[in-house]
Design a protein around this motif. Structure first.
Motif, PDB file in Angstrom:
ATOM      1  N   HIS A   1     -25.967  -7.394 -37.183  1.00 53.49           N
ATOM      2  CA  HIS A   1     -27.065  -6.957 -36.321  1.00 53.49           C
ATOM      3  C   HIS A   1     -26.777  -5.629 -35.645  1.00 53.49           C
ATOM      4  CE1 HIS A   1     -27.536 -11.600 -35.751  1.00 53.49           C
ATOM      5  NE2 HIS A   1     -27.768 -11.208 -36.968  1.00 53.49           N
ATOM      6  N   SER A   2     -25.510  -5.225 -35.639  1.00 50.43           N
ATOM      7  CA  SER A   2     -25.131  -4.005 -34.938  1.00 50.43           C
ATOM      8  C   SER A   2     -23.756  -3.576 -35.448  1.00 50.43           C
ATOM      9  CB  SER A   2     -25.051  -4.255 -33.430  1.00 50.43           C
ATOM     10  OG  SER A   2     -23.912  -5.076 -33.164  1.00 50.43           O
ATOM     11  N   GLY A   3     -23.286  -2.438 -34.950  1.00 57.73           N
ATOM     12  CA  GLY A   3     -21.956  -1.964 -35.345  1.00 57.73           C
ATOM     13  C   GLY A   3     -20.858  -2.898 -34.868  1.00 57.73           C
ATOM     14  N   ILE A   4     -21.012  -3.404 -33.666  1.00 56.86           N
ATOM     15  CA  ILE A   4     -19.999  -4.321 -33.128  1.00 56.86           C
ATOM     16  C   ILE A   4     -19.932  -5.596 -33.964  1.00 56.86           C
ATOM     17  CG2 ILE A   4     -19.664  -5.927 -31.206  1.00 56.86           C
ATOM     18  CD1 ILE A   4     -19.670  -3.721 -29.307  1.00 56.86           C
ATOM     19  N   ASP A   5     -21.090  -6.108 -34.357  1.00 51.75           N
ATOM     20  CA  ASP A   5     -21.104  -7.303 -35.209  1.00 51.75           C
ATOM     21  C   ASP A   5     -20.444  -7.020 -36.552  1.00 51.75           C
ATOM     22  OD1 ASP A   5     -22.396  -8.644 -33.258  1.00 51.75           O
ATOM     23  OD2 ASP A   5     -24.289  -8.880 -34.300  1.00 51.75           O
ATOM     24  N   ALA A   6     -20.684  -5.834 -37.089  1.00 53.14           N
ATOM     25  CA  ALA A   6     -20.071  -5.479 -38.377  1.00 53.14           C
ATOM     26  C   ALA A   6     -18.549  -5.492 -38.234  1.00 53.14           C
ATOM     27  CB  ALA A   6     -20.557  -4.105 -38.835  1.00 53.14           C
ATOM     28  N   ASN A   7     -18.046  -4.981 -37.110  1.00 53.89           N
ATOM     29  CA  ASN A   7     -16.595  -4.968 -36.915  1.00 53.89           C
ATOM     30  C   ASN A   7     -16.038  -6.375 -36.742  1.00 53.89           C
ATOM     31  OD1 ASN A   7     -16.595  -2.262 -37.198  1.00 53.89           O
ATOM     32  ND2 ASN A   7     -16.266  -1.752 -35.051  1.00 53.89           N
ATOM     33  N   LEU A   8     -16.768  -7.229 -36.041  1.00 51.62           N
ATOM     34  CA  LEU A   8     -16.302  -8.616 -35.883  1.00 51.62           C
ATOM     35  C   LEU A   8     -16.259  -9.324 -37.236  1.00 51.62           C
ATOM     36  CD1 LEU A   8     -17.917 -10.095 -32.651  1.00 51.62           C
ATOM     37  CD2 LEU A   8     -15.488  -9.797 -33.169  1.00 51.62           C
TER      38      LEU A   8
ATOM     39  N   LEU B   1     -14.435   1.186 -28.439  1.00 49.46           N
ATOM     40  CA  LEU B   1     -13.911   0.024 -27.703  1.00 49.46           C
ATOM     41  C   LEU B   1     -13.606  -1.170 -28.604  1.00 49.46           C
ATOM     42  CD1 LEU B   1     -16.607  -1.730 -25.472  1.00 49.46           C
ATOM     43  CD2 LEU B   1     -17.196  -0.224 -27.322  1.00 49.46           C
ATOM     44  N   THR B   2     -14.240  -1.234 -29.777  1.00 49.35           N
ATOM     45  CA  THR B   2     -13.952  -2.348 -30.698  1.00 49.35           C
ATOM     46  C   THR B   2     -12.705  -2.103 -31.546  1.00 49.35           C
ATOM     47  OG1 THR B   2     -15.426  -1.361 -32.340  1.00 49.35           O
ATOM     48  CG2 THR B   2     -16.355  -3.065 -30.924  1.00 49.35           C
ATOM     49  N   HIS B   3     -11.990  -1.009 -31.288  1.00 51.64           N
ATOM     50  CA  HIS B   3     -10.788  -0.717 -32.086  1.00 51.64           C
ATOM     51  C   HIS B   3      -9.511  -1.128 -31.351  1.00 51.64           C
ATOM     52  CE1 HIS B   3     -13.210   2.628 -34.368  1.00 51.64           C
ATOM     53  NE2 HIS B   3     -13.754   1.436 -34.449  1.00 51.64           N
ATOM     54  N   GLY B   4      -9.634  -2.165 -30.510  1.00 49.78           N
ATOM     55  CA  GLY B   4      -8.461  -2.703 -29.846  1.00 49.78           C
ATOM     56  C   GLY B   4      -8.393  -2.399 -28.358  1.00 49.78           C
TER      57      GLY B   4
ATOM     58  N   TYR C   1     -14.045   6.755 -35.470  1.00 46.07           N
ATOM     59  CA  TYR C   1     -14.111   7.260 -34.098  1.00 46.07           C
ATOM     60  C   TYR C   1     -15.553   7.357 -33.617  1.00 46.07           C
ATOM     61  CZ  TYR C   1     -15.282  11.212 -37.046  1.00 46.07           C
ATOM     62  OH  TYR C   1     -15.873  11.986 -38.003  1.00 46.07           O
ATOM     63  N   SER C   2     -15.684   7.580 -32.308  1.00 48.50           N
ATOM     64  CA  SER C   2     -16.991   7.856 -31.715  1.00 48.50           C
ATOM     65  C   SER C   2     -17.044   9.246 -31.097  1.00 48.50           C
ATOM     66  CB  SER C   2     -17.305   6.850 -30.611  1.00 48.50           C
ATOM     67  OG  SER C   2     -17.260   5.551 -31.114  1.00 48.50           O
ATOM     68  N   ALA C   3     -15.877   9.832 -30.848  1.00 52.16           N
ATOM     69  CA  ALA C   3     -15.897  11.111 -30.118  1.00 52.16           C
ATOM     70  C   ALA C   3     -14.785  12.051 -30.559  1.00 52.16           C
ATOM     71  CB  ALA C   3     -15.792  10.842 -28.616  1.00 52.16           C
TER      72      ALA C   3
ATOM     73  N   VAL D   1     -12.043   1.161 -42.097  1.00 50.67           N
ATOM     74  CA  VAL D   1     -12.619   2.390 -41.556  1.00 50.67           C
ATOM     75  C   VAL D   1     -13.973   2.066 -40.944  1.00 50.67           C
ATOM     76  CG1 VAL D   1     -13.466   4.708 -42.036  1.00 50.67           C
ATOM     77  CG2 VAL D   1     -11.409   3.874 -43.202  1.00 50.67           C
ATOM     78  N   ASP D   2     -14.136   2.452 -39.702  1.00 50.27           N
ATOM     79  CA  ASP D   2     -15.413   2.283 -39.003  1.00 50.27           C
ATOM     80  C   ASP D   2     -16.103   3.641 -39.014  1.00 50.27           C
ATOM     81  OD1 ASP D   2     -17.475   1.995 -37.233  1.00 50.27           O
ATOM     82  OD2 ASP D   2     -16.270   1.130 -35.609  1.00 50.27           O
ATOM     83  N   MET D   3     -17.072   3.794 -39.931  1.00 45.96           N
ATOM     84  CA  MET D   3     -17.752   5.091 -40.058  1.00 45.96           C
ATOM     85  C   MET D   3     -19.093   5.107 -39.319  1.00 45.96           C
ATOM     86  SD  MET D   3     -19.052   5.297 -44.026  1.00 45.96           S
ATOM     87  CE  MET D   3     -20.078   4.033 -44.785  1.00 45.96           C
ATOM     88  N   ALA D   4     -19.192   4.279 -38.273  1.00 42.49           N
ATOM     89  CA  ALA D   4     -20.460   4.150 -37.537  1.00 42.49           C
ATOM     90  C   ALA D   4     -21.086   5.502 -37.204  1.00 42.49           C
ATOM     91  CB  ALA D   4     -20.223   3.361 -36.252  1.00 42.49           C
ATOM     92  N   HIS D   5     -20.264   6.439 -36.757  1.00 42.84           N
ATOM     93  CA  HIS D   5     -20.814   7.725 -36.329  1.00 42.84           C
ATOM     94  C   HIS D   5     -21.171   8.640 -37.480  1.00 42.84           C
ATOM     95  CE1 HIS D   5     -21.260   9.244 -32.205  1.00 42.84           C
ATOM     96  NE2 HIS D   5     -20.884   8.006 -31.937  1.00 42.84           N
ATOM     97  N   PHE D   6     -20.334   8.651 -38.516  1.00 42.04           N
ATOM     98  CA  PHE D   6     -20.469   9.704 -39.523  1.00 42.04           C
ATOM     99  C   PHE D   6     -20.946   9.204 -40.882  1.00 42.04           C
ATOM    100  CE2 PHE D   6     -16.060   8.301 -39.147  1.00 42.04           C
ATOM    101  CZ  PHE D   6     -15.717   8.006 -40.457  1.00 42.04           C
TER     102      PHE D   6
ATOM    103  N   HIS E   1     -27.957   3.189 -37.577  1.00 39.84           N
ATOM    104  CA  HIS E   1     -28.937   3.945 -36.769  1.00 39.84           C
ATOM    105  C   HIS E   1     -28.440   5.286 -36.266  1.00 39.84           C
ATOM    106  CE1 HIS E   1     -26.681   0.965 -34.388  1.00 39.84           C
ATOM    107  NE2 HIS E   1     -26.591   1.912 -33.470  1.00 39.84           N
ATOM    108  N   LYS E   2     -27.197   5.648 -36.536  1.00 40.72           N
ATOM    109  CA  LYS E   2     -26.693   6.914 -36.004  1.00 40.72           C
ATOM    110  C   LYS E   2     -26.993   8.014 -37.025  1.00 40.72           C
ATOM    111  CE  LYS E   2     -23.485   4.434 -33.018  1.00 40.72           C
ATOM    112  NZ  LYS E   2     -22.093   4.172 -32.624  1.00 40.72           N
ATOM    113  N   SER E   3     -25.970   8.701 -37.538  1.00 40.70           N
ATOM    114  CA  SER E   3     -26.285   9.789 -38.476  1.00 40.70           C
ATOM    115  C   SER E   3     -26.963   9.292 -39.757  1.00 40.70           C
ATOM    116  CB  SER E   3     -25.020  10.592 -38.805  1.00 40.70           C
ATOM    117  OG  SER E   3     -24.007   9.751 -39.303  1.00 40.70           O
TER     118      SER E   3
HETATM  119  C1  LIG Z   1     -21.550   3.068 -32.064  1.00 38.49           C
HETATM  120  C2  LIG Z   1     -20.299   2.521 -32.597  1.00 38.49           C
HETATM  121  C3  LIG Z   1     -20.126   1.142 -32.786  1.00 38.49           C
HETATM  122  C4  LIG Z   1     -21.056   0.092 -32.226  1.00 38.49           C
HETATM  123  O1  LIG Z   1     -22.339   0.093 -32.658  1.00 38.49           O
HETATM  124  P1  LIG Z   1     -23.429  -0.855 -31.943  1.00 38.49           P
HETATM  125  O2  LIG Z   1     -24.525  -0.880 -32.952  1.00 38.49           O
HETATM  126  O3  LIG Z   1     -23.779  -0.199 -30.668  1.00 38.49           O
HETATM  127  O4  LIG Z   1     -22.821  -2.192 -31.741  1.00 38.49           O
HETATM  128  C5  LIG Z   1     -18.968   0.697 -33.400  1.00 38.49           C
HETATM  129  N1  LIG Z   1     -18.036   1.564 -33.801  1.00 38.49           N
HETATM  130  C6  LIG Z   1     -18.145   2.901 -33.604  1.00 38.49           C
HETATM  131  C7  LIG Z   1     -17.058   3.800 -34.064  1.00 38.49           C
HETATM  132  C8  LIG Z   1     -19.273   3.415 -32.983  1.00 38.49           C
HETATM  133  O5  LIG Z   1     -19.372   4.731 -32.752  1.00 38.49           O
END
Ligand SMILES: *Cc1c(COP(=O)(O)O)cnc(C)c1O
Length: 496
Positions: free
Chosen positions: A125-132, A187-190, A235-237, A260-265, A292-294
């Motif tokens: 449902h979201s990035g955090i759920d994907a990581n879990l 924050l989900t990276h430990g 990363y996020s930033a 690899v968490d590519m949520a941002h890129f 929903h990001k890039s």
């Molecule tokens: C935004 C982000 C998430 C979380 O995404 P949500 O959809 O807000 O849960 C997870 N990992 C990274 C690296 C992010 O930038």
């Protein structure tokens, strides 16, 4: 609301922004939808209309936001939302899921083909759920315990209580290493207050204090010492590209799973800006992302995995997730279909080119950037040289019609709440059609605001939140921003 019927003909239409070609149909659809909502709860219709106006009227530089196409947005507003479909494609705990099966299959197929992955899971449902989902799948695949070897085939529901007891004790005490929050990790990276920092023993790697860049030798040394089960990259930033081939080498050397968490890129991966060693998918065992990001899709998540991890990822529901959001999976399929168009590659390249133009615009005006620049979609401005905290800078920019977010910088002297940085991203405004010259102008406006802002004292003396702006600054910058926005309309031709 503007209802100028000539808007389509006068608008500068970005070739990258989908939707202009069906703007008239989308306008009629939205007018009807809002009319219906109005009859039930007018405050919601009102807030929805206002949100469009607000988004149209502000310079949105939040690096994690974008503007999805009307096709993506409209796909979310249907009866697919009403269906329960816990389980996996073709194997549901509910009856009559044939259409959800189609939806999820199409979303997964587009994800596999777009990213070149053998397996994709579209339910998170979201990035955090994907990581879990990914963390539990890695534990289930890697940790030796009764029942777990057959996890994929047998299913979590068949484990006995004794199996669970053994599982709990063996799954505990596993280690995870990810990028630290203050150098750009998530924050989900430990991070300790997050469940990822509680379910694992964690250690983080940072960046080189001089260059601000990831030092792969230092990451390798830390990994050799800590021996994590999971090495997380992403990363996020962090305003730079990551060499995922090197990360995989490090993971292999210490026996870690590379996630690899590519949520941002993800948009830069989808658009083939990041290729070879910079493309995480061929190097990672498991890749997670938001959509929903890039990537410019609906709010949601995705997990990609190798054959080895796929069976456990496929158990995301019922392991971690409940019923999938079928309407959102449908919108993911539409967005991924858009991202497979050639125009999306042009968009992704423009996102990166624009970030460089923004960074150059800051540098030539004397501002300091973390790592000295960018080669992805984001720029991290150190505002201490303006004598401000991130909080003060964020507020002054917002007063001037520029929407950003404050962000910690490495070894931040003002901590994670007030911070010393402002994070800028180019995905949203690039969707509107902004080009390199427009982003240079954005840099000029930002610097003008910050040069005309000073810290102010609160009732109890110096404050990290209070600020004062020179008279006329906010109005002047607002007017200049309005010109840029008018030249690059959001959803050209869409009228309510
Ligand atoms: C935004 C982000 C998430 C979380 O995404 P949500 O959809 O807000 O849960 C997870 N990992 C990274 C690296 C992010 O930038």
């Amino acid at each position: 609301m503007a209802t100028d019927p000539t808007a389509t003909t006068t608008a500068k239409v970005s070739p990258a922004a989908p939707g202009a070609e069906y703007a008239d149909t989308a306008s009629a659809a939205y007018r009807n939808i809002l009319g219906i909502i109005e009859t039930v709860e007018p405050r919601i219709a009102d807030a929805t209309r206002k949100e469009l106006a607000d988004q149209r009227d502000s310079l949105k530089l939040i690096a994690s936001e974008n503007y999805a196409s009307p096709a993506v947005l409209l796909t979310m507003g249907t009866w697919l939302s009403d269906k329960y479909a816990e389980g996996t494609i073709g194997h549901r705990f509910y009856a009559a899921c044939q259409n959800v099966d189609t939806v999820e299959s199409v979303a997964a197929e587009h994800a596999r083909e777009l990213f070149g992955s053998p397996y994709a899971y579209a339910q998170p449902h979201s990035g955090i759920d994907a990581n879990l989902v990914a963390y539990w799948a890695i534990l289930a695949t890697r940790v030796e315990a009764p029942g777990l070897a057959e996890f994929g085939a047998k299913g979590v529901n068949d484990l006995s209580e004794a199996d669970w007891e053994t599982l709990r004790s063996r799954m505990g005490n596993q280690r995870l290493m990810g990028m630290s929050l203050d150098t750009g990790g998530h924050l989900t990276h430990g991070f300790r207050p997050n469940i990822s920092g509680k379910m694992f023993h964690q250690r983080s790697y940072g960046t080189d204090p001089q260059t601000g860049l990831i030092d792969y030798n230092a990451v390798a040394a830390a990994a050799r010492e800590f021996k994590p089960l999971v090495l997380v990259a992403g990363y996020s930033a962090y305003p730079r590209r990551v060499n995922f081939a090197k990360m995989r080498e490090i993971a292999d050397e210490v026996g870690a799973t590379l996630m690899v968490d590519m949520a941002h890129f993800a948009g830069l991966v989808a658009g083939k800006v990041f290729t070879g060693d910079e493309d995480p998918v061929p190097h990672a065992h498991v890749t997670t992302t938001t959509t929903h990001k890039s990537l410019r899709g609906p709010r949601g998540g995705l997990v990609l995995a190798t054959e080895e991890y796929a069976p456990a990822v496929d158990k995301g529901c019922p392991m971690v997730l409940g019923g999938p959001l079928s309407h959102v999976m449908a919108a993911k399929a539409v967005a991924l279909a858009e991202a497979r168009q050639p125009s999306f590659r042009a968009y992704a390249q423009a996102v990166a080119d624009n970030a460089r133009a923004l960074a150059d615009g800051f540098l030539k005006r004397g501002a300091r950037l973390v790592t000295g620049g960018t080669d992805n979609h984001l720029v991290l401005l150190d505002v201490t040289s303006f004598g401000l905290t991130g909080r003060q800078a964020e507020s002054a920019l917002l007063d001037s019609g520029i929407v950003t977010n404050r962000n910690a910088i490495p070894a931040d002297p003002n901590g994670a709440w007030y911070t010393s940085g402002i994070r800028f991203g180019t995905p949203a405004l690039t969707t509107r059609g902004f080009g390199a010259d427009d982003f240079d102008r954005v840099a000029e406006l930002v610097v003008e605001v910050l040069n005309n802002t000073d810290p102010a004292a609160g009732p109890n003396g110096p404050s990290k939140a209070k600020y004062a702006m020179a008279d006329g600054t906010a109005q002047r910058v607002h007017a200049a921003a309005a010109e840029l926005l008018a030249a690059n309309p959001l959803y050209p031709g869409l009228t309510l």
